[in-house]
Motif scaffolding. Structure first.
Motif, PDB file in Angstrom:
ATOM      1  N   GLU A 167      59.137  54.444  46.288  1.00 56.11           N
ATOM      2  CA  GLU A 167      58.335  53.266  45.956  1.00 56.11           C
ATOM      3  C   GLU A 167      56.876  53.360  46.432  1.00 56.11           C
ATOM      4  OE1 GLU A 167      59.331  50.433  44.268  1.00 56.11           O
ATOM      5  OE2 GLU A 167      57.410  49.414  44.594  1.00 56.11           O
ATOM      6  N   ASP A 168      56.678  53.761  47.722  1.00 55.72           N
ATOM      7  CA  ASP A 168      55.306  53.750  48.256  1.00 55.72           C
ATOM      8  C   ASP A 168      54.425  54.781  47.548  1.00 55.72           C
ATOM      9  OD1 ASP A 168      56.709  55.822  49.359  1.00 55.72           O
ATOM     10  OD2 ASP A 168      55.922  55.568  51.397  1.00 55.72           O
ATOM     11  N   GLN A 169      55.027  55.921  47.140  1.00 52.85           N
ATOM     12  CA  GLN A 169      54.239  56.931  46.424  1.00 52.85           C
ATOM     13  C   GLN A 169      53.952  56.489  44.985  1.00 52.85           C
ATOM     14  OE1 GLN A 169      56.131  60.782  46.831  1.00 52.85           O
ATOM     15  NE2 GLN A 169      56.365  60.505  49.052  1.00 52.85           N
ATOM     16  N   GLN A 170      54.938  55.800  44.385  1.00 51.22           N
ATOM     17  CA  GLN A 170      54.739  55.265  43.027  1.00 51.22           C
ATOM     18  C   GLN A 170      53.511  54.377  42.951  1.00 51.22           C
ATOM     19  OE1 GLN A 170      57.846  53.113  40.977  1.00 51.22           O
ATOM     20  NE2 GLN A 170      59.395  54.474  41.843  1.00 51.22           N
ATOM     21  N   GLN A 171      53.417  53.447  43.903  1.00 51.77           N
ATOM     22  CA  GLN A 171      52.300  52.489  43.907  1.00 51.77           C
ATOM     23  C   GLN A 171      50.963  53.206  43.924  1.00 51.77           C
ATOM     24  OE1 GLN A 171      53.209  50.294  47.448  1.00 51.77           O
ATOM     25  NE2 GLN A 171      54.106  48.585  46.307  1.00 51.77           N
ATOM     26  N   VAL A 172      50.876  54.254  44.764  1.00 58.19           N
ATOM     27  CA  VAL A 172      49.614  54.956  44.913  1.00 58.19           C
ATOM     28  C   VAL A 172      49.272  55.726  43.640  1.00 58.19           C
ATOM     29  CG1 VAL A 172      48.387  56.705  46.233  1.00 58.19           C
ATOM     30  CG2 VAL A 172      49.904  55.110  47.398  1.00 58.19           C
ATOM     31  N   VAL A 173      50.264  56.406  43.061  1.00 57.75           N
ATOM     32  CA  VAL A 173      50.024  57.186  41.845  1.00 57.75           C
ATOM     33  C   VAL A 173      49.610  56.265  40.692  1.00 57.75           C
ATOM     34  CG1 VAL A 173      51.139  58.594  40.063  1.00 57.75           C
ATOM     35  CG2 VAL A 173      51.518  59.101  42.478  1.00 57.75           C
TER      36      VAL A 173
ATOM     37  N   GLN B 213      40.062  51.126  47.511  1.00 65.70           N
ATOM     38  CA  GLN B 213      40.629  49.895  46.945  1.00 65.70           C
ATOM     39  C   GLN B 213      42.138  49.841  47.159  1.00 65.70           C
ATOM     40  OE1 GLN B 213      39.094  50.424  42.979  1.00 65.70           O
ATOM     41  NE2 GLN B 213      37.671  48.703  43.174  1.00 65.70           N
ATOM     42  N   LEU B 214      42.787  51.003  46.973  1.00 63.86           N
ATOM     43  CA  LEU B 214      44.237  51.055  47.156  1.00 63.86           C
ATOM     44  C   LEU B 214      44.619  50.759  48.599  1.00 63.86           C
ATOM     45  CD1 LEU B 214      45.222  54.108  44.962  1.00 63.86           C
ATOM     46  CD2 LEU B 214      46.252  51.842  44.853  1.00 63.86           C
ATOM     47  N   ALA B 215      43.840  51.314  49.543  1.00 65.84           N
ATOM     48  CA  ALA B 215      44.114  51.083  50.964  1.00 65.84           C
ATOM     49  C   ALA B 215      44.048  49.592  51.268  1.00 65.84           C
ATOM     50  CB  ALA B 215      43.112  51.856  51.819  1.00 65.84           C
ATOM     51  N   LYS B 216      43.029  48.936  50.690  1.00 66.36           N
ATOM     52  CA  LYS B 216      42.846  47.501  50.904  1.00 66.36           C
ATOM     53  C   LYS B 216      43.976  46.716  50.223  1.00 66.36           C
ATOM     54  CE  LYS B 216      39.454  43.908  50.067  1.00 66.36           C
ATOM     55  NZ  LYS B 216      38.572  43.525  48.961  1.00 66.36           N
ATOM     56  N   HIS B 217      44.273  47.127  48.987  1.00 69.00           N
ATOM     57  CA  HIS B 217      45.286  46.457  48.180  1.00 69.00           C
ATOM     58  C   HIS B 217      46.662  46.537  48.838  1.00 69.00           C
ATOM     59  CE1 HIS B 217      47.475  45.202  44.606  1.00 69.00           C
ATOM     60  NE2 HIS B 217      48.112  46.359  44.534  1.00 69.00           N
ATOM     61  N   LEU B 218      46.996  47.708  49.390  1.00 72.73           N
ATOM     62  CA  LEU B 218      48.336  47.905  49.968  1.00 72.73           C
ATOM     63  C   LEU B 218      48.349  47.645  51.475  1.00 72.73           C
ATOM     64  CD1 LEU B 218      49.227  51.164  48.016  1.00 72.73           C
ATOM     65  CD2 LEU B 218      50.145  48.885  47.589  1.00 72.73           C
ATOM     66  N   ASN B 219      47.161  47.382  52.009  1.00 75.59           N
ATOM     67  CA  ASN B 219      47.030  47.078  53.434  1.00 75.59           C
ATOM     68  C   ASN B 219      47.533  48.214  54.326  1.00 75.59           C
ATOM     69  OD1 ASN B 219      46.144  45.435  55.482  1.00 75.59           O
ATOM     70  ND2 ASN B 219      48.086  44.294  55.633  1.00 75.59           N
ATOM     71  N   VAL B 220      47.126  49.465  54.003  1.00 72.32           N
ATOM     72  CA  VAL B 220      47.448  50.637  54.843  1.00 72.32           C
ATOM     73  C   VAL B 220      46.161  51.441  55.029  1.00 72.32           C
ATOM     74  CG1 VAL B 220      49.875  50.822  54.119  1.00 72.32           C
ATOM     75  CG2 VAL B 220      48.108  52.003  52.806  1.00 72.32           C
ATOM     76  N   PRO B 221      46.123  52.307  56.081  1.00 66.66           N
ATOM     77  CA  PRO B 221      44.917  53.121  56.277  1.00 66.66           C
ATOM     78  C   PRO B 221      44.691  54.078  55.111  1.00 66.66           C
ATOM     79  CG  PRO B 221      46.384  53.236  58.182  1.00 66.66           C
ATOM     80  CD  PRO B 221      47.143  52.541  57.109  1.00 66.66           C
ATOM     81  N   ILE B 222      43.435  54.469  54.921  1.00 72.62           N
ATOM     82  CA  ILE B 222      43.108  55.327  53.791  1.00 72.62           C
ATOM     83  C   ILE B 222      43.784  56.698  53.911  1.00 72.62           C
ATOM     84  CG2 ILE B 222      40.932  56.178  54.802  1.00 72.62           C
ATOM     85  CD1 ILE B 222      39.937  55.821  51.723  1.00 72.62           C
TER      86      ILE B 222
ATOM     87  N   THR C 154      46.753  57.278  54.925  1.00 74.13           N
ATOM     88  CA  THR C 154      48.106  57.124  54.375  1.00 74.13           C
ATOM     89  C   THR C 154      48.086  57.254  52.859  1.00 74.13           C
ATOM     90  OG1 THR C 154      48.480  55.564  56.172  1.00 74.13           O
ATOM     91  CG2 THR C 154      50.153  55.637  54.450  1.00 74.13           C
ATOM     92  N   ILE C 155      47.066  56.643  52.239  1.00 72.97           N
ATOM     93  CA  ILE C 155      46.930  56.735  50.783  1.00 72.97           C
ATOM     94  C   ILE C 155      46.797  58.198  50.373  1.00 72.97           C
ATOM     95  CG2 ILE C 155      45.447  56.149  48.802  1.00 72.97           C
ATOM     96  CD1 ILE C 155      46.835  53.696  49.898  1.00 72.97           C
ATOM     97  N   LYS C 156      45.921  58.929  51.084  1.00 73.35           N
ATOM     98  CA  LYS C 156      45.685  60.345  50.752  1.00 73.35           C
ATOM     99  C   LYS C 156      46.962  61.166  50.879  1.00 73.35           C
ATOM    100  CE  LYS C 156      40.847  60.373  52.345  1.00 73.35           C
ATOM    101  NZ  LYS C 156      39.992  60.579  51.192  1.00 73.35           N
ATOM    102  N   SER C 157      47.715  60.953  51.964  1.00 74.29           N
ATOM    103  CA  SER C 157      48.913  61.778  52.157  1.00 74.29           C
ATOM    104  C   SER C 157      50.010  61.415  51.153  1.00 74.29           C
ATOM    105  CB  SER C 157      49.418  61.676  53.601  1.00 74.29           C
ATOM    106  OG  SER C 157      49.803  60.360  53.880  1.00 74.29           O
ATOM    107  N   ARG C 158      50.119  60.089  50.824  1.00 76.60           N
ATOM    108  CA  ARG C 158      51.109  59.686  49.813  1.00 76.60           C
ATOM    109  C   ARG C 158      50.786  60.317  48.456  1.00 76.60           C
ATOM    110  NH1 ARG C 158      51.841  53.172  50.835  1.00 76.60           N
ATOM    111  NH2 ARG C 158      52.757  53.344  52.911  1.00 76.60           N
ATOM    112  N   LEU C 159      49.507  60.329  48.141  1.00 79.97           N
ATOM    113  CA  LEU C 159      49.064  60.884  46.864  1.00 79.97           C
ATOM    114  C   LEU C 159      49.391  62.378  46.799  1.00 79.97           C
ATOM    115  CD1 LEU C 159      47.686  59.585  44.465  1.00 79.97           C
ATOM    116  CD2 LEU C 159      45.477  60.134  45.450  1.00 79.97           C
ATOM    117  N   ARG C 160      49.136  63.081  47.937  1.00 84.83           N
ATOM    118  CA  ARG C 160      49.389  64.529  48.007  1.00 84.83           C
ATOM    119  C   ARG C 160      50.880  64.811  47.820  1.00 84.83           C
ATOM    120  NH1 ARG C 160      46.203  65.279  52.360  1.00 84.83           N
ATOM    121  NH2 ARG C 160      48.012  65.116  53.733  1.00 84.83           N
ATOM    122  N   LEU C 161      51.699  64.087  48.542  1.00 87.82           N
ATOM    123  CA  LEU C 161      53.162  64.264  48.459  1.00 87.82           C
ATOM    124  C   LEU C 161      53.657  63.989  47.034  1.00 87.82           C
ATOM    125  CD1 LEU C 161      54.413  62.525  51.724  1.00 87.82           C
ATOM    126  CD2 LEU C 161      54.820  64.913  51.068  1.00 87.82           C
ATOM    127  N   ALA C 162      53.143  62.879  46.459  1.00 91.99           N
ATOM    128  CA  ALA C 162      53.585  62.466  45.127  1.00 91.99           C
ATOM    129  C   ALA C 162      53.227  63.520  44.092  1.00 91.99           C
ATOM    130  CB  ALA C 162      52.949  61.126  44.763  1.00 91.99           C
TER     131      ALA C 162
END
Lengths: 228, 209
Positions: free
Chosen positions: B159-165, B177-186, B188-196
């Motif tokens: 789920e968390d990777q889906q949202q970012v992708v 914007q995604l970091a703000k939208h999901l309320n997580v550090p930037i 985290t967004i970068k690593s989720r995107l990489r994994l996804a």
């Protein structure tokens, strides 16, 4: 060319949803044919929407118990969100079907805004034919009025208002000539005598019977009720 | 004796100034949320929309209808319509606030006609059509089909990777914007995107990158 338009105050009431269905449909029919009013409506809607959703505007509505209301509704809103998002259905708009209406062997395309309104059977008197649009708005009566070539409505006045939107053909009265799309709103003090040389179809909304004013024509007052 | 009431609007100045955007309304954000609901059935974006519009719609309706139960009904039906019709929203045709306002206005109009003892005939969508033209609708439909194949693969992600992708590639939101939208550090967004992306590569094969 369309020369007669709704006043800006009427357009504002229209976009706010404050007009009865009969007058709203009248404005919508006109706007469909008039790009000037279409643009005004788009601007008014954009502006009104923005103002409505600004806190400063909403703060005017705050009354003593508003805090209490909001407390109750936080839990209520969470429940609503859960219920709404449970369903994955989406609305697919139905294609717009063109409907026609026939008066005296002439077929006319109905404005799409009238597609789901119920029309009564057509009644005839002389050169006039009328089909009631059944909107159940008490004293406000809405009709499609057809005038055969050379026909007209004897000189009359209204106690209330009379809206005429010309759907097809043309007519003239003491004020001038009217063409398809013209939006003609008359108040109670107006006396007029519309004549259609080539025939026409009108969408009319009135909130009182027409009152015939001249000599022998007073005998026609039952027609006033017929048209209203 | 004769008075004609209509005015030629061409000769009148309008007070509407649609281009003046207010400071307190974040139009870009509202637009993204509405698109996220329309394109991805994003429940979190819908929750944001609900929290923004719900209380406002309730206050507007309370003022107009002077009835608490009916005001709640307007909120419920309006937001339900937003959920089911968001795919019809076209940002090139106007702001999200305008779109939600028209949905609310239509719901209120139909409810008032019902309450005032007229008819339950729901005329509002004929008077103020939500869909402007068929062609605009067809375009949205094509986009929808194109995305569908990719979406099925993306749906296999956590789920968390889906949202970012979805946010980054389909909504074209920035990582900030995604970091703000999901309320997580930037980060985290970068690593989720990489994994996804690594997982998607495996799913789709090397020829799809």
């Amino acid at each position: 060319m369309i020369k007669h338009h709704p006043k800006i105050e009427l357009l504002q009431s229209f976009i706010q949803g404050d007009l009865p269905a009969s007058l709203s449909a009248g404005v919508a029919i006109h706007a469909d044919l008039c790009s000037v009013c279409q643009q005004k409506i788009a601007q008014l809607t954009e502006h009104t929407a923005q103002v409505n959703f600004e806190e400063a505007f909403l703060d005017r509505f705050i009354v003593d118990d508003s805090a209490a209301i909001e407390n109750i509704d936080v839990a209520h809103f969470d429940k609503m969100i859960a219920e709404i998002t449970e369903s994955n259905d989406v609305d697919t708009p139905e294609p717009v079907i063109e409907k026609t209406v026939t008066f005296k062997n002439s077929q006319y395309t109905l404005p799409t805004v009238l597609n789901n309104m119920v029309l009564s059977k057509t009644a005839h008197i002389g050169n006039l034919a009328r089909a009631r649009v059944q909107l159940n708005e008490n004293e406000i009566h809405t009709s499609l009025l057809h005038i055969e070539p050379g026909g007209g409505v004897p000189e009359h006045t209204h106690k209330g208002f009379e809206l005429t939107v010309l759907l097809a053909g043309s007519f003239h009265d003491e004020q001038g000539d009217y063409v398809k799309g013209d939006f003609i709103m008359l108040n109670g003090s107006v006396q007029h005598h519309p004549i259609s040389d080539n025939g026409c179809l009108c969408y009319t909304v009135a909130n009182d019977a027409l009152h015939f004013t001249q000599g022998i024509n007073k005998l026609l007052n039952p027609i006033g009720t017929f048209i209203y | 004796m004769m008075t004609v009431l209509q005015t030629n609007l061409l000769s009148k100045n309008t007070k509407a100034t649609p281009c003046t955007m207010s400071d307190e309304l974040d139009h870009t954000q509202l637009c993204q949320w509405l698109n996220a609901v329309g394109k991805m059935r994003d429940k979190q974006a819908f929750t944001h929309l609900f929290k923004f519009f719900g209380p406002k719609i309730q206050r507007i309706s309370q003022n107009k209808l002077s009835n608490h139960a009916q005001a709640n009904e307007v909120v419920q039906i309006t937001m339900s319509n937003v959920w089911r019709k968001a795919h019809l929203f076209n940002e090139s045709k106007g702001a999200a606030t305008t779109w939600v306002y028209t949905v609310m206005r239509n719901v209120t109009f139909d409810l008032l006609r019902k309450v005032q003892g007229n008819k339950e005939d729901n005329l509002s969508d004929d008077i103020w059509p939500i869909v402007e033209s068929v062609s605009a609708e067809e375009e949205a439909f094509d986009d929808h089909l194109e995305n569908k194949q990719l979406l099925t693969v993306i749906d296999l992600l956590p789920e968390d990777q889906q949202q970012v992708v979805k946010g980054f590639y389909l909504m074209e939101m920035s990582q900030e914007q995604l970091a703000k939208h999901l309320n997580v550090p930037i980060g985290t967004i970068k690593s989720r995107l990489r994994l996804a992306l690594a997982k998607l590569k495996m799913q789709l094969g090397e020829n799809h990158d």
